[in-house]
Design a protein around this motif. Structure first.
Motif, PDB file in Angstrom:
ATOM      1  N   CYS A  19       2.963  13.081  12.636  1.00  0.00           N
ATOM      2  CA  CYS A  19       2.296  12.809  11.362  1.00  0.00           C
ATOM      3  C   CYS A  19       2.948  13.630  10.258  1.00  0.00           C
ATOM      4  O   CYS A  19       3.621  14.625  10.521  1.00  0.00           O
ATOM      5  CB  CYS A  19       0.794  13.106  11.433  1.00  0.00           C
ATOM      6  SG  CYS A  19       0.402  14.845  11.635  1.00  0.00           S
ATOM      7  N   ALA A  57       2.665  11.853   3.141  1.00  0.00           N
ATOM      8  CA  ALA A  57       3.514  11.146   2.186  1.00  0.00           C
ATOM      9  C   ALA A  57       3.114  11.462   0.755  1.00  0.00           C
ATOM     10  O   ALA A  57       3.920  11.364  -0.163  1.00  0.00           O
ATOM     11  CB  ALA A  57       3.447   9.642   2.441  1.00  0.00           C
ATOM     12  N   ALA A  74       1.353   9.580   6.928  1.00  0.00           N
ATOM     13  CA  ALA A  74       2.035   8.679   7.851  1.00  0.00           C
ATOM     14  C   ALA A  74       1.889   9.224   9.265  1.00  0.00           C
ATOM     15  O   ALA A  74       2.003  10.434   9.486  1.00  0.00           O
ATOM     16  CB  ALA A  74       3.511   8.549   7.489  1.00  0.00           C
ATOM     17  N   ALA A 105       2.797   8.166  13.629  1.00  0.00           N
ATOM     18  CA  ALA A 105       3.670   7.328  14.433  1.00  0.00           C
ATOM     19  C   ALA A 105       3.339   7.503  15.904  1.00  0.00           C
ATOM     20  O   ALA A 105       2.983   8.591  16.355  1.00  0.00           O
ATOM     21  CB  ALA A 105       5.135   7.679  14.177  1.00  0.00           C
ATOM     22  N   VAL A 156       4.822   2.824  13.068  1.00  0.00           N
ATOM     23  CA  VAL A 156       4.566   3.863  12.066  1.00  0.00           C
ATOM     24  C   VAL A 156       3.494   3.308  11.145  1.00  0.00           C
ATOM     25  O   VAL A 156       3.610   2.177  10.654  1.00  0.00           O
ATOM     26  CB  VAL A 156       5.833   4.197  11.264  1.00  0.00           C
ATOM     27  CG1 VAL A 156       5.548   5.289  10.234  1.00  0.00           C
ATOM     28  CG2 VAL A 156       6.952   4.634  12.198  1.00  0.00           C
ATOM     29  N   LEU A 166       0.840   3.857   7.751  1.00  0.00           N
ATOM     30  CA  LEU A 166       0.524   4.571   6.517  1.00  0.00           C
ATOM     31  C   LEU A 166      -0.983   4.521   6.320  1.00  0.00           C
ATOM     32  O   LEU A 166      -1.574   3.444   6.261  1.00  0.00           O
ATOM     33  CB  LEU A 166       1.227   3.930   5.330  1.00  0.00           C
ATOM     34  CG  LEU A 166       1.037   4.642   3.977  1.00  0.00           C
ATOM     35  CD1 LEU A 166       1.730   5.998   3.983  1.00  0.00           C
ATOM     36  CD2 LEU A 166       1.586   3.774   2.843  1.00  0.00           C
ATOM     37  N   PRO A 194      -5.132   0.918   8.570  1.00  0.00           N
ATOM     38  CA  PRO A 194      -3.891   1.324   7.911  1.00  0.00           C
ATOM     39  C   PRO A 194      -3.665   0.564   6.610  1.00  0.00           C
ATOM     40  O   PRO A 194      -4.029  -0.604   6.486  1.00  0.00           O
ATOM     41  CB  PRO A 194      -2.818   0.973   8.936  1.00  0.00           C
ATOM     42  CG  PRO A 194      -3.527   0.859  10.247  1.00  0.00           C
ATOM     43  CD  PRO A 194      -4.905   0.368   9.917  1.00  0.00           C
ATOM     44  N   GLU A 245       2.141  -0.840   7.774  1.00  0.00           N
ATOM     45  CA  GLU A 245       2.730  -0.417   9.039  1.00  0.00           C
ATOM     46  C   GLU A 245       4.127  -0.990   9.185  1.00  0.00           C
ATOM     47  O   GLU A 245       4.506  -1.951   8.513  1.00  0.00           O
ATOM     48  CB  GLU A 245       1.865  -0.846  10.220  1.00  0.00           C
ATOM     49  CG  GLU A 245       1.755  -2.340  10.419  1.00  0.00           C
ATOM     50  CD  GLU A 245       0.924  -2.667  11.657  1.00  0.00           C
ATOM     51  OE1 GLU A 245       1.533  -3.093  12.657  1.00  0.00           O
ATOM     52  OE2 GLU A 245      -0.314  -2.493  11.603  1.00  0.00           O
ATOM     53  N   PHE A 261       9.182   9.345   5.288  1.00  0.00           N
ATOM     54  CA  PHE A 261       8.708   9.945   6.535  1.00  0.00           C
ATOM     55  C   PHE A 261       9.838   9.862   7.549  1.00  0.00           C
ATOM     56  O   PHE A 261      10.374   8.784   7.812  1.00  0.00           O
ATOM     57  CB  PHE A 261       7.479   9.165   7.016  1.00  0.00           C
ATOM     58  CG  PHE A 261       6.838   9.694   8.275  1.00  0.00           C
ATOM     59  CD1 PHE A 261       6.435  11.016   8.374  1.00  0.00           C
ATOM     60  CD2 PHE A 261       6.600   8.851   9.350  1.00  0.00           C
ATOM     61  CE1 PHE A 261       5.816  11.487   9.518  1.00  0.00           C
ATOM     62  CE2 PHE A 261       5.968   9.302  10.492  1.00  0.00           C
ATOM     63  CZ  PHE A 261       5.577  10.628  10.581  1.00  0.00           C
ATOM     64  N   PRO A 320       7.250   4.595   2.141  1.00  0.00           N
ATOM     65  CA  PRO A 320       6.063   3.936   1.592  1.00  0.00           C
ATOM     66  C   PRO A 320       6.274   3.600   0.121  1.00  0.00           C
ATOM     67  O   PRO A 320       6.931   4.337  -0.614  1.00  0.00           O
ATOM     68  CB  PRO A 320       4.957   4.980   1.765  1.00  0.00           C
ATOM     69  CG  PRO A 320       5.664   6.287   1.819  1.00  0.00           C
ATOM     70  CD  PRO A 320       7.060   6.039   2.315  1.00  0.00           C
ATOM     71  N   TRP A 324      -0.064  -1.468  -0.278  1.00  0.00           N
ATOM     72  CA  TRP A 324       1.093  -0.641   0.031  1.00  0.00           C
ATOM     73  C   TRP A 324       2.003  -1.347   1.029  1.00  0.00           C
ATOM     74  O   TRP A 324       1.566  -2.182   1.812  1.00  0.00           O
ATOM     75  CB  TRP A 324       0.641   0.703   0.601  1.00  0.00           C
ATOM     76  CG  TRP A 324       0.008   1.578  -0.435  1.00  0.00           C
ATOM     77  CD1 TRP A 324      -1.292   1.544  -0.865  1.00  0.00           C
ATOM     78  CD2 TRP A 324       0.657   2.579  -1.201  1.00  0.00           C
ATOM     79  NE1 TRP A 324      -1.487   2.471  -1.855  1.00  0.00           N
ATOM     80  CE2 TRP A 324      -0.313   3.132  -2.074  1.00  0.00           C
ATOM     81  CE3 TRP A 324       1.954   3.083  -1.234  1.00  0.00           C
ATOM     82  CZ2 TRP A 324      -0.011   4.155  -2.972  1.00  0.00           C
ATOM     83  CZ3 TRP A 324       2.255   4.104  -2.123  1.00  0.00           C
ATOM     84  CH2 TRP A 324       1.273   4.626  -2.987  1.00  0.00           C
ATOM     85  N   LEU A 359       5.365  -0.408   3.840  1.00  0.00           N
ATOM     86  CA  LEU A 359       6.067   0.653   4.555  1.00  0.00           C
ATOM     87  C   LEU A 359       7.299   0.028   5.187  1.00  0.00           C
ATOM     88  O   LEU A 359       7.174  -0.884   6.011  1.00  0.00           O
ATOM     89  CB  LEU A 359       5.165   1.268   5.626  1.00  0.00           C
ATOM     90  CG  LEU A 359       5.726   2.455   6.405  1.00  0.00           C
ATOM     91  CD1 LEU A 359       5.928   3.663   5.486  1.00  0.00           C
ATOM     92  CD2 LEU A 359       4.778   2.839   7.546  1.00  0.00           C
TER      93      LEU A 359
END
Length: 257
Positions: free
Chosen positions: A14, A17, A38, A40, A54, A56, A70, A73, A96, A110, A129, A131
């Protein structure tokens, strides 16, 4: 525990961000803005049916309450993320870094996307958003499992470029451009028998009389056996000099980027 969430897969990494209120469009919080983190993880290469991803996530509130779903992703294919980190400081949202099992490094970026639709009652729609993984050329293959990650931001006035240091299995440290990655700018080796790097940190040199030290950074490495090594690192990350104790096996300038 307040703020704890599960996201359908084991999580191994983690990084922030954006801190609270740093990024426009992040989830609202009591101080006027939330933040972005973030994470993962995944199920690995086996037939678990759990995707390697991953994510966000938005967080807000004094206890860092995480959103249930999320914001965005990105997948990592059949290879699970093993470690990850985000730099401190610099414009938000920040990329990230993700180390995949086997030693590959990738960066995930992101970004605020266009709202999916109009807001209610004339209000602005909530920000969405995205990513995305950096292009294939902005990755690195280190050939060994990554055990630790550390960042150095760009120096004020452009005197030093942002760098990422990755400690790998076998006692090596790769120094790379961030977030461009590519071939390592330098590789440093800990003395034989030191073990794998357990922690890596980069920071500015303290003020002192050393000539020509502007923009140089201090790279500190803690080995698994509890011993500390330190190196001076040039502003572009291509040259290094051991400090304590004397380093061995230094190799410089292996990359072009």
């Amino acid at each position: 525990m307040a703020g704890a969430r599960k996201y359908g897969a084991p999580l191994f990494a983690c990084g922030f961000a954006a801190g609270e209120g740093e990024a426009a469009g992040s989830p609202p919080g009591p101080g006027g803005g939330g933040g972005l983190v973030a994470v993962a993880g995944g199920g690995g290469a086996g037939s678990t049916g759990v995707a390697n991803r991953v994510l966000l996530l938005g967080f807000r509130g004094p206890e860092g309450e995480l959103a249930a779903d999320p914001l965005a992703e990105a997948g990592t294919g059949k290879v699970a993320p093993a470690r990850g980190a985000a730099p401190r400081g610099g414009p938000a949202p920040r990329p990230f870094a993700v180390a995949l099992a086997g030693g590959d490094l990738r960066s995930f970026h992101p970004a605020r996307a266009a709202p999916a639709g109009p807001g209610r009652a004339g209000r602005e729609a909530a920000a969405s958003w995205a990513l995305a993984a950096a292009p294939a050329g902005q990755a690195a293959s280190l050939g060994a499992e990554v055990k630790a990650l550390g960042f150095a931001p760009a120096a004020a006035g452009g005197g030093a470029s942002p760098l990422l240091a990755a400690g790998t299995e076998g006692g090596e440290i790769a120094v790379l451009a961030w977030p461009a990655l590519g071939a390592p700018r330098a590789r440093l080796a800990l003395p034989k028998g030191a073990g794998d790097p357990a922690s890596v940190a980069l920071g500015p040199l303290p003020d002192g009389p050393r000539e020509g030290a502007a923009g140089w950074r201090l790279l500190a490495v803690v080995g698994q056996r509890g011993r500390l090594w330190a190196f001076l690192l040039s502003p572009d990350g291509r040259r290094a000099a051991p400090l304590l104790p004397a380093g061995e096996g230094e190799r410089e300038g292996e990359g072009e980027g």
